[in-house]
Design a protein around this motif. Structure first.
Motif, PDB file in Angstrom:
ATOM      1  N   TRP A 113     -11.513  22.701 -35.697  1.00 26.93           N
ATOM      2  CA  TRP A 113     -11.691  23.170 -34.328  1.00 26.93           C
ATOM      3  C   TRP A 113     -10.538  22.597 -33.498  1.00 26.93           C
ATOM      4  CZ3 TRP A 113     -13.241  20.009 -29.953  1.00 26.93           C
ATOM      5  CH2 TRP A 113     -13.382  20.752 -28.777  1.00 26.93           C
ATOM      6  N   GLU A 114      -9.775  23.469 -32.900  1.00 23.37           N
ATOM      7  CA  GLU A 114      -8.602  23.069 -32.108  1.00 23.37           C
ATOM      8  C   GLU A 114      -7.672  22.169 -32.928  1.00 23.37           C
ATOM      9  OE1 GLU A 114      -9.893  21.476 -28.352  1.00 23.37           O
ATOM     10  OE2 GLU A 114     -10.352  23.478 -27.567  1.00 23.37           O
ATOM     11  N   THR A 170     -15.816  28.390 -31.763  1.00 26.18           N
ATOM     12  CA  THR A 170     -16.091  27.928 -30.404  1.00 26.18           C
ATOM     13  C   THR A 170     -17.245  26.935 -30.416  1.00 26.18           C
ATOM     14  OG1 THR A 170     -17.565  29.820 -30.029  1.00 26.18           O
ATOM     15  CG2 THR A 170     -15.284  30.039 -29.288  1.00 26.18           C
TER      16      THR A 170
END
Length: 294
Positions: A113-114, A170
């Protein structure tokens, strides 16, 4: 196979009439920490994780035999079956969510994530739109027992959604201490999520690809909740330290089934989805019920 007397304890009249066999069968024994049962209807078998032994096991419904499904297995924890009948798995060791294709190959659904690696994905559900929702506590990186000891790159334990078409990841909930089991309501308007550290169950409104209005639904009276599933009446079946608790959709504890070991997770299976399979510490238990899993 070992069997012992079963008793569905009615704690509220809303549980009256819910029951099943008079015995619970132990269909396997010898795990270190059994978790994540998933029933594969196409093959009529149950698959689950034995996390510390880094293996997945398989019970064949037709023969009653148990054998290896995959080893090493990336220290898998929770599993689910998607709408195409494929196995979706949370891997502590590889810190990712994967899918086993029909030909046996493994596809990585998400591992970051990211740009940061996940902690150790724990449990997973697939929504009817193909999106994958999963929890990511730190159990698998806390020690070498259920994965590989490591520092969290993200720094928090969150709940994620992966878009089924784009693969975009997300955050849908970020205020948990140790998010764990999760399940959608029958109409997918609600998402139930366990926080094992706080020993409670919360419910959220599902608003498209986001969650809103999180609120406390129930607190566990026997250790902590872990994995959860729903039946066709919308009742929530939750694993606890004493066995399985059944909650009304309003959060009231209405019944329970005691097991001799700390229970980690559960799933409904069988041709009619009326077999309740329960992973509990060293063993896997099964009982035929008169309710059906959602």
């Amino acid at each position: 196979m070992v069997a012992f007397a079963a008793e569905f304890e009615v704690l509220d009249e809303r549980f009256a009439g819910v029951g099943g066999d008079h015995v619970v069968e132990r269909i396997h024994h010898g795990c270190r920490w059994a978790e994540g049962p998933a029933y594969v209807a196409a093959g009529r078998y149950l698959v689950w994780s034995d996390i510390p032994n880094d293996r997945m096991l398989r019970w064949d419904e037709m023969t009653g035999n148990v054998g290896p499904f995959r080893q090493p297995a990336g220290y898998t924890n929770g599993h689910t079956i998607d709408r195409q009948g494929r196995l979706v798995s949370c891997e502590h060791g590889n810190r990712r969510v994967t899918r086993t294709e029909h030909d046996g190959t493994i596809t990585v659904i998400a591992d970051r994530w990211e740009g940061k690696r996940f902690n150790s994905p724990n449990d997973v559900v697939v929504k009817s739109d193909g999106s994958i929702w999963f929890t990511d506590p730190r159990y698998g990186i806390a020690s070498d027992y259920e994965g590989h000891r490591a520092e969290s790159e993200i720094g928090v334990d969150q709940v994620y959604r992966v878009d089924g078409e784009t693969g975009e990841v997300t955050v849908v909930a970020d205020d948990f201490v140790r998010p764990n089991g999760l399940a959608f309501s029958l109409d997918e308007s609600l998402l139930y999520i366990v926080d094992s550290h706080r020993a409670h169950l919360r419910v959220f409104d599902v608003d498209g690809d986001a969650l809103r209005n999180g609120r406390l639904l129930a607190e566990c009276s026997a250790g902590s909740f872990d994995g959860i599933r729903l039946d066709t009446a919308g009742r929530i079946w939750a694993s606890t330290h004493e066995g399985v608790h059944c909650l009304d959709p309003d959060g009231t504890l209405i019944g329970r089934l005691r097991l001799p070991e700390k229970t980690s997770n559960l799933v409904f299976g069988g041709l009619k989805r009326n077999w309740l399979f329960m992973t509990a510490t060293t063993s896997v238990y099964a009982i035929m019920t008169n309710v059906r899993g959602a």
